[in-house]
Design a protein around this motif. Structure first.
Motif, PDB file in Angstrom:
ATOM      1  N   GLY A   1       0.837  -1.199   0.000  1.00  0.00           N
ATOM      2  CA  GLY A   1       0.000   0.000   0.000  1.00  0.00           C
ATOM      3  C   GLY A   1       0.866   1.241   0.000  1.00  0.00           C
ATOM      4  O   GLY A   1       2.098   1.179   0.002  1.00  0.00           O
ATOM      5  N   GLU A   2       0.217   2.368   0.024  1.00  0.00           N
ATOM      6  CA  GLU A   2       0.920   3.653   0.004  1.00  0.00           C
ATOM      7  C   GLU A   2       1.759   3.830   1.269  1.00  0.00           C
ATOM      8  O   GLU A   2       1.302   3.554   2.377  1.00  0.00           O
ATOM      9  CB  GLU A   2      -0.105   4.778  -0.090  1.00  0.00           C
ATOM     10  N   ALA A   3       2.996   4.312   1.119  1.00  0.00           N
ATOM     11  CA  ALA A   3       3.862   4.615   2.254  1.00  0.00           C
ATOM     12  C   ALA A   3       3.564   6.040   2.718  1.00  0.00           C
ATOM     13  O   ALA A   3       4.199   7.014   2.290  1.00  0.00           O
ATOM     14  CB  ALA A   3       5.332   4.461   1.871  1.00  0.00           C
ATOM     15  N   THR A   4       2.566   6.182   3.588  1.00  0.00           N
ATOM     16  CA  THR A   4       2.097   7.511   3.984  1.00  0.00           C
ATOM     17  C   THR A   4       3.094   8.265   4.860  1.00  0.00           C
ATOM     18  O   THR A   4       2.946   9.463   5.074  1.00  0.00           O
ATOM     19  CB  THR A   4       0.761   7.392   4.731  1.00  0.00           C
ATOM     20  N   ASP A   5       4.109   7.569   5.377  1.00  0.00           N
ATOM     21  CA  ASP A   5       5.091   8.228   6.240  1.00  0.00           C
ATOM     22  C   ASP A   5       6.255   8.825   5.450  1.00  0.00           C
ATOM     23  O   ASP A   5       7.168   9.412   6.036  1.00  0.00           O
ATOM     24  CB  ASP A   5       5.645   7.234   7.263  1.00  0.00           C
ATOM     25  N   ILE A   6       6.230   8.708   4.127  1.00  0.00           N
ATOM     26  CA  ILE A   6       7.313   9.229   3.292  1.00  0.00           C
ATOM     27  C   ILE A   6       6.861  10.512   2.613  1.00  0.00           C
ATOM     28  O   ILE A   6       5.831  10.539   1.926  1.00  0.00           O
ATOM     29  CB  ILE A   6       7.743   8.201   2.221  1.00  0.00           C
ATOM     30  N   ASP A   7       7.623  11.590   2.808  1.00  0.00           N
ATOM     31  CA  ASP A   7       7.323  12.879   2.182  1.00  0.00           C
ATOM     32  C   ASP A   7       8.402  13.167   1.138  1.00  0.00           C
ATOM     33  O   ASP A   7       9.539  13.483   1.466  1.00  0.00           O
ATOM     34  CB  ASP A   7       7.292  13.985   3.242  1.00  0.00           C
ATOM     35  N   LEU A   8       8.067  13.018  -0.127  1.00  0.00           N
ATOM     36  CA  LEU A   8       9.032  13.195  -1.206  1.00  0.00           C
ATOM     37  C   LEU A   8       9.223  14.677  -1.522  1.00  0.00           C
ATOM     38  O   LEU A   8       8.254  15.432  -1.602  1.00  0.00           O
ATOM     39  CB  LEU A   8       8.559  12.461  -2.467  1.00  0.00           C
ATOM     40  N   PRO A   9      10.467  15.103  -1.732  1.00  0.00           N
ATOM     41  CA  PRO A   9      10.734  16.527  -2.022  1.00  0.00           C
ATOM     42  C   PRO A   9      10.477  16.875  -3.483  1.00  0.00           C
ATOM     43  O   PRO A   9      11.372  17.301  -4.221  1.00  0.00           O
ATOM     44  CB  PRO A   9      12.223  16.652  -1.663  1.00  0.00           C
ATOM     45  N   LEU A  10       9.253  16.723  -3.927  1.00  0.00           N
ATOM     46  CA  LEU A  10       8.928  16.952  -5.331  1.00  0.00           C
ATOM     47  C   LEU A  10       8.884  18.422  -5.687  1.00  0.00           C
ATOM     48  O   LEU A  10       8.947  18.774  -6.866  1.00  0.00           O
ATOM     49  CB  LEU A  10       7.592  16.287  -5.681  1.00  0.00           C
ATOM     50  N   GLY A  11       8.785  19.283  -4.676  1.00  0.00           N
ATOM     51  CA  GLY A  11       8.756  20.718  -4.968  1.00  0.00           C
ATOM     52  C   GLY A  11       9.997  21.196  -5.694  1.00  0.00           C
ATOM     53  O   GLY A  11       9.943  22.139  -6.489  1.00  0.00           O
ATOM     54  N   ASP A  12      11.124  20.556  -5.454  1.00  0.00           N
ATOM     55  CA  ASP A  12      12.375  20.933  -6.117  1.00  0.00           C
ATOM     56  C   ASP A  12      12.366  20.593  -7.598  1.00  0.00           C
ATOM     57  O   ASP A  12      13.242  21.030  -8.345  1.00  0.00           O
ATOM     58  CB  ASP A  12      13.559  20.220  -5.454  1.00  0.00           C
ATOM     59  N   LEU A  13      11.402  19.760  -8.042  1.00  0.00           N
ATOM     60  CA  LEU A  13      11.392  19.305  -9.425  1.00  0.00           C
ATOM     61  C   LEU A  13      10.338  19.998 -10.268  1.00  0.00           C
ATOM     62  O   LEU A  13      10.200  19.701 -11.448  1.00  0.00           O
ATOM     63  CB  LEU A  13      11.122  17.787  -9.466  1.00  0.00           C
ATOM     64  N   THR A  14       9.610  20.951  -9.697  1.00  0.00           N
ATOM     65  CA  THR A  14       8.473  21.535 -10.416  1.00  0.00           C
ATOM     66  C   THR A  14       8.892  22.254 -11.685  1.00  0.00           C
ATOM     67  O   THR A  14       8.140  22.306 -12.659  1.00  0.00           O
ATOM     68  CB  THR A  14       7.697  22.505  -9.513  1.00  0.00           C
ATOM     69  N   GLU A  15      10.093  22.832 -11.707  1.00  0.00           N
ATOM     70  CA  GLU A  15      10.507  23.566 -12.915  1.00  0.00           C
ATOM     71  C   GLU A  15      10.708  22.639 -14.107  1.00  0.00           C
ATOM     72  O   GLU A  15      10.722  23.089 -15.240  1.00  0.00           O
ATOM     73  CB  GLU A  15      11.804  24.339 -12.633  1.00  0.00           C
ATOM     74  N   TYR A  16      10.848  21.336 -13.840  1.00  0.00           N
ATOM     75  CA  TYR A  16      11.041  20.381 -14.932  1.00  0.00           C
ATOM     76  C   TYR A  16       9.729  19.674 -15.300  1.00  0.00           C
ATOM     77  O   TYR A  16       9.704  18.937 -16.280  1.00  0.00           O
ATOM     78  CB  TYR A  16      12.068  19.318 -14.531  1.00  0.00           C
ATOM     79  N   ALA A  17       8.709  19.867 -14.491  1.00  0.00           N
ATOM     80  CA  ALA A  17       7.492  19.092 -14.675  1.00  0.00           C
ATOM     81  C   ALA A  17       6.444  19.774 -15.531  1.00  0.00           C
ATOM     82  O   ALA A  17       5.364  19.244 -15.705  1.00  0.00           O
ATOM     83  CB  ALA A  17       6.890  18.765 -13.301  1.00  0.00           C
ATOM     84  N   GLY A  18       6.768  20.938 -16.076  1.00  0.00           N
ATOM     85  CA  GLY A  18       5.780  21.646 -16.869  1.00  0.00           C
ATOM     86  C   GLY A  18       4.825  22.431 -15.987  1.00  0.00           C
ATOM     87  O   GLY A  18       4.864  22.347 -14.756  1.00  0.00           O
ATOM     88  N   PRO A  19       3.961  23.210 -16.581  1.00  0.00           N
ATOM     89  CA  PRO A  19       3.030  24.035 -15.807  1.00  0.00           C
ATOM     90  C   PRO A  19       2.058  23.170 -15.021  1.00  0.00           C
ATOM     91  O   PRO A  19       1.614  22.113 -15.475  1.00  0.00           O
ATOM     92  CB  PRO A  19       2.296  24.831 -16.892  1.00  0.00           C
ATOM     93  N   SER A  20       1.779  23.578 -13.766  1.00  0.00           N
ATOM     94  CA  SER A  20       0.824  22.830 -12.942  1.00  0.00           C
ATOM     95  C   SER A  20      -0.591  23.043 -13.470  1.00  0.00           C
ATOM     96  O   SER A  20      -0.887  24.057 -14.114  1.00  0.00           O
ATOM     97  CB  SER A  20       0.917  23.311 -11.491  1.00  0.00           C
ATOM     98  N   ARG A  21      -1.450  22.102 -13.223  1.00  0.00           N
ATOM     99  CA  ARG A  21      -2.829  22.157 -13.712  1.00  0.00           C
ATOM    100  C   ARG A  21      -3.797  22.144 -12.528  1.00  0.00           C
ATOM    101  O   ARG A  21      -3.532  21.535 -11.536  1.00  0.00           O
ATOM    102  CB  ARG A  21      -3.130  20.978 -14.641  1.00  0.00           C
TER     103      ARG A  21
END
Length: 236
Positions: A216-236
């Motif tokens: 199941g989902e590992a709810t105790d893990i917080d991934l630092p995805l904010g650092d990757l937003t410039e590569y992920a294209g515009p948010s929707r």
């Protein structure tokens, strides 16, 4: 309980929760069987892995009065203990049932991967009978992994709820390597077992019972995805 037996038509050890089958014109082969000592109990040979058989049953694909409410997987030859249960076809069937919201248990007999000459089936059968009320009361999505020593019932030294060992009493090793091939084998691990784990108590002739939840989902893990937003294209 109304009982229906369904088993793979061939050996499927180590298949985990794989969904594989032998098909003919896109159809999974299912054949009736007569089981000695079980008159009136429907039994089926299914050309599929244990996990796929459970999926077929949950979908109403087996000749029975509706999908099963509870799934008992086994009794398996040899121990299914430690984190190696991930690779077990017996446990994989029970995991599939739990993912389907059913109560389930995986049952194994023996102390190692080596098949006993004549397993003492009566011992794990008696243990499962005792555990059945507990299994039927499990919350949805939980299964029990049960390992029973291959000894007479009166020689059991207790029953314990145990954690999974982090390293196994069984090792998967390279037995042979040659030009264009490799051969692997399972061997018993002679290293000291972790105190208090399922493998530790099983080696001491205790029945081990471990509640397990499927992946199941590992709810105790917080991934630092904010650092990757410039590569992920515009948010929707």
């Amino acid at each position: 309980h109304d009982v229906v037996v369904a088993a793979p038509s061939r050996e499927f050890s180590g298949s985990s929760a794989a969904i594989t089958a032998v098909e003919r014109d896109g159809r999974i082969l299912v054949e009736p069987r007569e089981l000695p000592g079980l008159p009136g109990v429907p039994a089926w040979s299914v050309a599929a892995s244990p996990a796929l058989i459970v999926l077929v049953a949950l979908s109403g694909g087996l000749p029975a009065d509706g999908p099963p409410d509870l799934v008992l997987s086994g009794i398996n030859y040899g121990a299914n203990a430690g984190r190696a249960v991930t690779h077990s076809g017996t446990v994989g069937a029970a995991l599939t049932a739990a993912l389907g919201g059913r109560q389930a248990a995986a049952i194994s007999v023996g102390h190692s991967v080596r098949r006993p000459t004549e397993p003492r089936w009566a011992t794990p059968a008696a243990i499962v009978t005792q555990l059945l009320p507990m299994i039927t009361d499990l919350p949805p999505g939980v299964l029990l992994n049960v390992n029973v020593p291959d000894v007479p019932y009166e020689d059991l030294r207790g029953i314990k709820q145990t954690p999974l060992a982090t390293f196994g009493a069984v090792q998967f090793i390279v037995a042979e390597r040659g030009e264009g091939y490799v051969r692997m084998t399972l061997e018993d691990n002679e290293a000291a077992l972790e105190t208090g784990t399922d493998e530790y108590w099983l080696a001491r002739d205790c029945v081990t019972v471990t509640p397990i939840r499927p992946a199941g989902e590992a709810t105790d893990i917080d991934l630092p995805l904010g650092d990757l937003t410039e590569y992920a294209g515009p948010s929707r």
